[in-house]
Every structure is written in structure tokens, then in C-alpha cells.
Design a protein around this motif. Structure first.
Motif, PDB file in Angstrom:
ATOM      1  N   LEU A   1       0.812  -1.214   0.000  1.00  0.00           N
ATOM      2  CA  LEU A   1       0.000   0.000   0.000  1.00  0.00           C
ATOM      3  C   LEU A   1       0.850   1.271   0.000  1.00  0.00           C
ATOM      4  O   LEU A   1       0.686   2.116  -0.896  1.00  0.00           O
ATOM      5  N   PRO A   2       1.768   1.473   0.956  1.00  0.00           N
ATOM      6  CA  PRO A   2       2.579   2.694   0.887  1.00  0.00           C
ATOM      7  C   PRO A   2       3.520   2.719  -0.310  1.00  0.00           C
ATOM      8  O   PRO A   2       3.743   3.782  -0.915  1.00  0.00           O
ATOM      9  N   VAL A   3       4.067   1.559  -0.666  1.00  0.00           N
ATOM     10  CA  VAL A   3       4.962   1.501  -1.826  1.00  0.00           C
ATOM     11  C   VAL A   3       4.197   1.861  -3.096  1.00  0.00           C
ATOM     12  O   VAL A   3       4.669   2.645  -3.930  1.00  0.00           O
ATOM     13  N   GLY A   4       3.004   1.292  -3.254  1.00  0.00           N
ATOM     14  CA  GLY A   4       2.199   1.579  -4.437  1.00  0.00           C
ATOM     15  C   GLY A   4       1.759   3.021  -4.508  1.00  0.00           C
ATOM     16  O   GLY A   4       1.774   3.639  -5.585  1.00  0.00           O
ATOM     17  N   LEU A   5       1.368   3.589  -3.377  1.00  0.00           N
ATOM     18  CA  LEU A   5       0.948   4.994  -3.362  1.00  0.00           C
ATOM     19  C   LEU A   5       2.115   5.915  -3.734  1.00  0.00           C
ATOM     20  O   LEU A   5       1.931   6.908  -4.444  1.00  0.00           O
ATOM     21  N   ALA A   6       3.319   5.591  -3.248  1.00  0.00           N
ATOM     22  CA  ALA A   6       4.490   6.391  -3.605  1.00  0.00           C
ATOM     23  C   ALA A   6       4.762   6.300  -5.104  1.00  0.00           C
ATOM     24  O   ALA A   6       5.080   7.313  -5.759  1.00  0.00           O
ATOM     25  N   ALA A   7       4.634   5.084  -5.675  1.00  0.00           N
ATOM     26  CA  ALA A   7       4.839   4.913  -7.118  1.00  0.00           C
ATOM     27  C   ALA A   7       3.782   5.678  -7.909  1.00  0.00           C
ATOM     28  O   ALA A   7       4.071   6.275  -8.954  1.00  0.00           O
ATOM     29  N   LEU A   8       2.560   5.669  -7.425  1.00  0.00           N
ATOM     30  CA  LEU A   8       1.466   6.372  -8.100  1.00  0.00           C
ATOM     31  C   LEU A   8       1.738   7.877  -8.133  1.00  0.00           C
ATOM     32  O   LEU A   8       1.615   8.526  -9.188  1.00  0.00           O
ATOM     33  N   ALA A   9       2.142   8.440  -6.999  1.00  0.00           N
ATOM     34  CA  ALA A   9       2.407   9.875  -6.929  1.00  0.00           C
ATOM     35  C   ALA A   9       3.619  10.254  -7.788  1.00  0.00           C
ATOM     36  O   ALA A   9       3.602  11.259  -8.503  1.00  0.00           O
ATOM     37  N   GLY A  10       4.671   9.432  -7.737  1.00  0.00           N
ATOM     38  CA  GLY A  10       5.858   9.714  -8.527  1.00  0.00           C
ATOM     39  C   GLY A  10       5.601   9.643 -10.016  1.00  0.00           C
ATOM     40  O   GLY A  10       6.082  10.488 -10.786  1.00  0.00           O
ATOM     41  N   ALA A  11       4.846   8.638 -10.444  1.00  0.00           N
ATOM     42  CA  ALA A  11       4.536   8.508 -11.868  1.00  0.00           C
ATOM     43  C   ALA A  11       3.706   9.686 -12.361  1.00  0.00           C
ATOM     44  O   ALA A  11       3.921  10.198 -13.468  1.00  0.00           O
ATOM     45  N   TRP A  12       2.757  10.110 -11.564  1.00  0.00           N
ATOM     46  CA  TRP A  12       1.912  11.259 -11.946  1.00  0.00           C
ATOM     47  C   TRP A  12       2.749  12.531 -12.110  1.00  0.00           C
ATOM     48  O   TRP A  12       2.519  13.325 -13.027  1.00  0.00           O
ATOM     49  N   ALA A  13       3.752  12.696 -11.257  1.00  0.00           N
ATOM     50  CA  ALA A  13       4.532  13.933 -11.258  1.00  0.00           C
ATOM     51  C   ALA A  13       5.667  13.928 -12.276  1.00  0.00           C
ATOM     52  O   ALA A  13       5.984  14.970 -12.868  1.00  0.00           O
ATOM     53  N   TRP A  14       6.313  12.788 -12.500  1.00  0.00           N
ATOM     54  CA  TRP A  14       7.573  12.776 -13.238  1.00  0.00           C
ATOM     55  C   TRP A  14       7.535  12.059 -14.582  1.00  0.00           C
ATOM     56  O   TRP A  14       8.454  12.195 -15.375  1.00  0.00           O
ATOM     57  N   MET A  15       6.502  11.322 -14.858  1.00  0.00           N
ATOM     58  CA  MET A  15       6.512  10.479 -16.051  1.00  0.00           C
ATOM     59  C   MET A  15       5.839  11.176 -17.231  1.00  0.00           C
ATOM     60  O   MET A  15       4.785  11.796 -17.080  1.00  0.00           O
ATOM     61  N   ARG A  16       6.460  11.085 -18.408  1.00  0.00           N
ATOM     62  CA  ARG A  16       5.855  11.598 -19.636  1.00  0.00           C
ATOM     63  C   ARG A  16       4.927  10.559 -20.252  1.00  0.00           C
ATOM     64  O   ARG A  16       5.142   9.359 -20.117  1.00  0.00           O
ATOM     65  N   GLU A  17       3.930  11.066 -20.967  1.00  0.00           N
ATOM     66  CA  GLU A  17       3.039  10.173 -21.700  1.00  0.00           C
ATOM     67  C   GLU A  17       3.667   9.812 -23.044  1.00  0.00           C
ATOM     68  O   GLU A  17       4.389  10.615 -23.647  1.00  0.00           O
ATOM     69  N   SER A  18       3.414   8.595 -23.504  1.00  0.00           N
ATOM     70  CA  SER A  18       3.893   8.165 -24.821  1.00  0.00           C
ATOM     71  C   SER A  18       2.943   7.111 -25.366  1.00  0.00           C
ATOM     72  O   SER A  18       2.349   6.340 -24.608  1.00  0.00           O
ATOM     73  N   LYS A  19       2.794   7.121 -26.691  1.00  0.00           N
ATOM     74  CA  LYS A  19       1.977   6.132 -27.388  1.00  0.00           C
ATOM     75  C   LYS A  19       2.744   5.645 -28.613  1.00  0.00           C
ATOM     76  O   LYS A  19       3.747   6.238 -29.009  1.00  0.00           O
ATOM     77  N   SER A  20       2.246   4.559 -29.190  1.00  0.00           N
ATOM     78  CA  SER A  20       2.839   4.065 -30.426  1.00  0.00           C
ATOM     79  C   SER A  20       2.009   4.551 -31.612  1.00  0.00           C
ATOM     80  O   SER A  20       0.776   4.395 -31.612  1.00  0.00           O
ATOM     81  N   PRO A  21       2.644   5.151 -32.627  1.00  0.00           N
ATOM     82  CA  PRO A  21       1.880   5.613 -33.795  1.00  0.00           C
ATOM     83  C   PRO A  21       1.401   4.457 -34.673  1.00  0.00           C
ATOM     84  O   PRO A  21       0.567   4.654 -35.541  1.00  0.00           O
ATOM     85  N   HIS A  22       1.945   3.267 -34.450  1.00  0.00           N
ATOM     86  CA  HIS A  22       1.581   2.103 -35.275  1.00  0.00           C
ATOM     87  C   HIS A  22       1.113   0.951 -34.393  1.00  0.00           C
ATOM     88  O   HIS A  22       1.436  -0.208 -34.652  1.00  0.00           O
ATOM     89  N   ALA A  23       0.363   1.274 -33.359  1.00  0.00           N
ATOM     90  CA  ALA A  23      -0.075   0.250 -32.417  1.00  0.00           C
ATOM     91  C   ALA A  23      -1.047  -0.736 -33.071  1.00  0.00           C
ATOM     92  O   ALA A  23      -1.898  -0.344 -33.885  1.00  0.00           O
ATOM     93  N   MET A  24      -0.890  -2.020 -32.707  1.00  0.00           N
ATOM     94  CA  MET A  24      -1.831  -3.036 -33.174  1.00  0.00           C
ATOM     95  C   MET A  24      -3.158  -2.885 -32.441  1.00  0.00           C
ATOM     96  O   MET A  24      -3.210  -2.370 -31.319  1.00  0.00           O
ATOM     97  N   ARG A  25      -4.225  -3.340 -33.101  1.00  0.00           N
ATOM     98  CA  ARG A  25      -5.544  -3.264 -32.474  1.00  0.00           C
ATOM     99  C   ARG A  25      -5.681  -4.334 -31.392  1.00  0.00           C
ATOM    100  O   ARG A  25      -4.920  -5.283 -31.325  1.00  0.00           O
ATOM    101  N   LEU A  26      -6.705  -4.137 -30.534  1.00  0.00           N
ATOM    102  CA  LEU A  26      -6.994  -5.140 -29.509  1.00  0.00           C
ATOM    103  C   LEU A  26      -7.632  -6.368 -30.150  1.00  0.00           C
ATOM    104  O   LEU A  26      -8.231  -6.290 -31.230  1.00  0.00           O
ATOM    105  N   ASP A  27      -7.502  -7.482 -29.459  1.00  0.00           N
ATOM    106  CA  ASP A  27      -8.086  -8.740 -29.932  1.00  0.00           C
ATOM    107  C   ASP A  27      -8.901  -9.346 -28.791  1.00  0.00           C
ATOM    108  O   ASP A  27      -8.501 -10.334 -28.181  1.00  0.00           O
ATOM    109  N   PRO A  28     -10.060  -8.741 -28.473  1.00  0.00           N
ATOM    110  CA  PRO A  28     -10.846  -9.228 -27.327  1.00  0.00           C
ATOM    111  C   PRO A  28     -11.355 -10.645 -27.520  1.00  0.00           C
ATOM    112  O   PRO A  28     -11.417 -11.418 -26.558  1.00  0.00           O
TER     113      PRO A  28
END
Length: 557
Positions: A195-222
Motif C-alpha cells: 500500500l505505501p509503496v504503491g501509493l508512492a509509485a502512483l504519486a511519482g509517476a503522476w509527477a515525473w513520467m511523460r506520456e507516450s503512445k505508439s503511432p503504429h499500435a496493433m488493435r486489440l483482440d478481445p
């Protein structure tokens, strides 16, 4: 400990950062800290649960099936969502899906903490696996698009070091938490840690991590994912429930029905490939001989560590009465051998000896398992951690020799543009193998436990002094019923009746006899399970002959 295989996920150090990657992020090293913390949390959770299983069984009255489902449910749910989890990050954003996965992992850990029965705990563990399957694939993907090629080597070293730390720390920390029981939480404390480890990771990711996507991502296969889940459940449920229920008709029907469902899955994946080129599993990869053989090796190899540690923990704590901390400390030679020898294998031995490095690892693991079986059988209840240390070191060192280079060898004949899909299949196969190992070796262990108790009772009872013939028969009945039932912590009626017939003078003799029968039965059963595991490793060694001898990359057009 089957998730140590995550260390194998390759990062192509010679490939440039994708053209769509943003300029170097000044906060990328802070973001890396978050990724490493999340990786540690995931692997720690897997390894820490191992030593807590007997305490969970005693507290919740968990059945043999529930114990297997606690481990297999996590790895199975992780495996079936893993590839889709990576694809979700490519489509919707890796940061977004990482945050989603971490939040889900925290919520599932909280549910594990407050579980009131084994069914709730198993369900929460399955949710943990789903959340991890969304969180974990984003880690290396974010690393790949965030860091420059000249930084990747350092980053991967830190990543591998964190995995090694989680492998070493898991059993020890689990033992400390279960024995210390902070705030009286007992085994629940192993989930509170998230719980505390996960909350720290959640806060750090929100503050320091950039968003990125793939321009050629494959579609989902539900549809493919649903078919895969159904096929695997049809296969796994009978393996986990069949023994307990005395193999009812539905269990046999389920095993048979798994075949056409898997065939239907393959046919649909071919259709999906022709339709939009976005199948869940890229079947064309299996046309590469080394890849197909490597997947078979990965599947079978992954069965052994997962099944080994489930039965090992029950043997030490349930049979010999060792504490969780004592059990965790006994795993140190294994935990040190995997990352240390794995690093040597990747850097020195594999480039020089190729396939022979993996064969040496398989043979070393076989020697470790077989020697442990021999030591356990011959020393019986007198075994100590020092007696087990050489076998555990052999097992861990062999796993490092085999596991660390395996993915790289398999991928050498895969086209670079298919490396991501191939890596996802390899890692999913490793998780499926772990779930299968828990079901098969766990089933063998519990079946043998019920079968061995009678013979051990016949050896111990004649040596018991100061008991009547009626009490001797009662000892046999109590021991047989205790170890033949689904919940090993429950007190059967025969034991209650035996207690009613014993006086103060015979209580110690009867209690000592029952403890001796229990310990001897666990020892005999564990040795038997290990010999089966050694047989599986022998087959792994044979499969390794199908892999290319020397690592090489085919000429590219």
C-alpha cells in the motif's frame, strides 16, 4: 518465484529510440525510480507470498485447491492479460495504463489484506494478476522510448539489479513479517507492504513520467483473449480441482473440451491476422524452429520453480514445523544464485558457449532438485538449512544459467520488427508454465501426501510406548484422516475421539507419534514430488538440443 523471468525481457541496446520519441526528459531518472519501485513491488509480492502460505492456510482454513489457486490464479491472470496489457499502453498511453495498473494493484492488495476467507483471497490475488499485467508491460516500453541508446545499458543494469534484490528480499522479508506480525496482522502484513509503496509509485509517476503512445499500435483482440482464457480455464481447473473431487465427469469433459477451444483460438488468430494484422498471438513466429522449440522449453522449464517452491514451503513449515523466517533464510542460496550467475551467464558464458550454457544450467538444476530429494529422504526430520544450502545453490545457479540467456537465444532468429510480439509470447508462456507447474506438481504433492501417510503410520505406531492397542489404532486413524483431508489444519473426528481416550500419561506419547508420522509423511511426499520435477528438467535438457548452438543473427535483406 516464477516471475523472476521478467528479467529476461529484452531491450535492444543497438536500436535507436523510435522516431516519435520526445526529446530526452530531464526528469527521466526520477521516472526510472518509479518504474523500478513498481517492478520491485510486483516481484516482491510474488516471492513474499511463498513463505506465508502455511500461515494463510492455518488462519483461513484454506484447502489444497485454494493454496494452489492463490499462486496459480495470480500467474494465470497475469499471463492471459500480459500481451493485451502491453497493447493497451501502445494505444491509450503508457503512462495512463501504468497508473491504472498501479492503482489496481493497490486496490487488489487492500482486498487481500482484509480477506475474510480463502475464496476472497484467491479472487483478490486474481485481481492482482490482472493489475500487474497492465502495469508491468509498460515498464520496459517506457524505458525504451524515454532513454537514449547510450543510456540503455546502465538502465537495464539497474532494472536487473532491482529484480535480483526482489528475489533475495522476498522470502526473507516475508518470513520477518509473518513471524514478527506487526500490529497483529500476521500474514496480512505481506500485502499491507504494497500500500505505501504503491501509493508512492502512483504519486511519482503522476509527477515525473511523460506520456507516450505508439503511432503504429496493433488493435486489440478481445475475441482472441476470451478464447485464450476459456481454453486455459478448461485446462487448469480440472488439474486443480480434479483430485479433491475424485475426478468427476465434468473434470474429464473439461480437459477434453480444452482441445477444440484451443484449436478454435488458433483458427481465429489466423483469421485475425488476415483481417487486420492484429492477432493476440503472432502465429507466424512459430514457423521459426528455434522460437517454437524455445517456447516449449520455456513452458516446461517454468513449471519446475513454481511447483518446487509451493511444495517446499509446505514441507518445511507444514511438515517439519519451521517458522516462516527460518524458511525464508533457507532460500538465500537460491536467491543469490539466480541473479549473480545469471549476470555471469549473459556477459561471459553464453556468448562463449552458446546453447551449452543453457544445458549446463538445466543439468545443474536437475542435480540441485535430485540432491535435495536425496538429502530430504535420508536425513528426514534432522535436516537443517545448512544441509539444504548446496542443493538450493545448485538450483539457483542453474536457473541463472538457463533462464537469463534463454530469451536472447530464442529471439536471435526472430525478425527485429517481430521482437516485441515474440517477447510478449515468451513472457506469457513463462507465466502459464508457472501456473501449470503449481497445478501439476501441487496436485502430485497433495495426492502423494494422502497416499504416504498409511505407510509412515505403520512404521511409527509399533515403536510408540505406553499406549493401548485401541489407542494405536486411533493414532493410525487420526494421522490418516488428518493428512488425507482437503484442509490440513482441520481436526477430524478420529483425532477428537483419540484425545478422549488418552490420559495424562499417554498424551505426550500420542502427540509425539502424530508429529513424527506427519513429519515423515511430508518428507516422503516432498522427495517424491522432487523426483517428478527432476524428470521434467531432464525433458527440458532434451528440448534444448533443438535450439541453435551459437547465438547468431541471420543476414537481413
Amino acid at each position: 518465484m516464477s516471475e523472476a523471468g521478467q528479467a529476461e525481457r529484452p531491450v535492444q541496446t543497438g536500436r535507436p529510440v523510435s522516431p516519435d520519441a520526445p526529446a530526452p526528459d530531464p526528469r527521466r531518472w526520477l521516472a526510472l525510480t518509479v518504474l523500478l519501485v513498481a517492478t520491485f513491488m510486483d516481484l516482491l509480492d510474488v516471492n513474499i507470498v511463498t513463505v506465508a502460505i502455511p500461515s494463510i492456510q492455518q488462519d483461513l482454513g484454506a484447502s489444497a485447491v485454494a493454496l494452489q489457486a492463490m499462486t496459480a490464479g495470480y500467474t494465470l491472470s497475469f499471463a492471459v492479460i500480459l500481451i493485451t496489457g502491453g497493447r493497451l499502453g501502445d494505444i491509450f498511453g503508457r503512462k495512463r495504463m501504468f497508473l491504472t495498473g498501479v492503482a489496481g494493484f493497490i486496490a487488489a492488495s487492500a482486498l487481500c489484506t482484509v480477506a475474510q476467507n480463502s475464496e476472497m483471497l484467491v479472487g483478490s490475488r486474481i485481481l492482482q494478476g490482472f493489475a500487474a499485467a497492465i502495469m508491468v508491460p509498460q515498464v520496459l516500453a517506457i524505458i525504451h522510448v524515454t532513454f537514449a541508446p547510450q543510456e540503455i545499458g546502465r538502465v537495464v543494469s539497474l532494472y536487473a539489479g532491482m529484480i535480483g534484490l526482489a528475489i533475495v528480499a522476498g522470502p526473507i522479508l516475508g518470513g520477518v513479517l509473518v513471524d514478527w506480525s506487526p500490529l497483529g496482522l500476521g500474514w496480512r502484513s505481506i500485502f499491507v507492504v504494497n500500500l505505501p509503496v504503491g501509493l508512492a509509485a502512483l504519486a511519482g509517476a503522476w509527477a515525473w513520467m511523460r506520456e507516450s503512445k505508439s503511432p503504429h499500435a496493433m488493435r486489440l483482440d478481445p475475441v482472441g483473449m476470451v478464447l485464450a482464457i476459456i481454453g486455459l480455464l478448461l485446462l487448469m481447473l480440472p488439474l486443480m480441482l480434479g483430485r479433491e473431487l475424485d475426478w468427476p465427469v465434468w473434470s474429464v469433459v473439461s480437459l477434453v473440451a480444452a482441445v477444440p477451444v484451443i484449436v478454435l483460438f488458433v483458427c481465429y488468430e489466423r483469421h485475425k491476422t488476415r483481417k487486420d494484422g492484429s492477432p493476440l498471438v503472432v502465429l507466424s513466429l512459430f514457423k521459426v524452429r528455434a522460437f517454437g522449440a524455445g517456447i516449449g522449453t520455456q513452458l516446461l522449464f517454468s513449471c519446475v520453480p513454481a511447483g518446487f517452491f509451493l511444495s517446499w514451503t509446505l514441507y518445511l513449515q507444514g511438515g517439519l514445523g519451521w517458522s516462516a523466517l527460518h524458511t525464508g533464510l533457507t532460500a538465500i542460496p537460491f536467491s543469490l544464485g539466480v541473479p549473480i550467475v545469471g549476470t555471469i551467464a549473459v556477459r561471459t558464458l553464453f556468448p562463449r558457449y552458446g546453447r551449452y550454457c543453457l544445458m549446463a544450467g538445466s543439468l545443474m538444476m536437475t542435480a540441485g532438485v535430485a540432491s535435495y530429494a536425496w538429502v530430504a529422504q535420508h536425513l528426514g526430520t534432522g535436516i537443517t538449512s545448512w544441509h539444504a544450502a548446496p542443493s538450493m545453490l545448485l538450483l539457483g545457479s542453474g536457473m541463472g544459467l538457463l533462464m537469463a540467456p534463454l530469451t536472447g537465444l530464442i529471439l536471435r532468429e526472430v525478425k527485429p520488427q517481430e521482437a516485441g510480439a515474440a517477447s510478449g509470447i515468451i513472457n506469457a508462456t513463462g507465466q502459464l508454465g508457472a501456473a501449470l507447474g503449481v497445478a501439476v506438481i501441487g496436485g502430485i504433492f497433495f495426492s502423494a501426501l494422502a497416499g504416504n501417510v498409511g505407510a509412515q503410520a505403520d512404521r511409527v505406531v509399533p515403536t510408540v510406548q505406553a499406549v493401548s492397542v485401541q489407542q494405536a489404532d486411533g493414532i493410525r486413524a487420526c494421522a490418516t484422516d488428518s493428512l488425507g483431508q482437503d484442509d490440513l489444519t482441520a481436526v477430524p473426528a478420529s483425532c477428537t475421539a483419540l484425545a478422549a481416550t488418552s490420559d495424562r500419561g499417554s498424551q505426550d506419547a500420542i502427540g509425539g507419534a502424530l508429529d513424527e508420522i506427519r513429519a515423515r509423511t511430508f518428507v516422503a511426499t516432498y522427495s517424491e514430488a522432487l523426483y517428478w520435477a527432476a524428470g521434467g528438467l531432464a525433458v527440458v535438457t532434451c528440448l534444448l538440443f533443438l535450439l541453435p548452438h551459437r547465438p547468431h543473427r541471420p543476414a537481413e535483406a
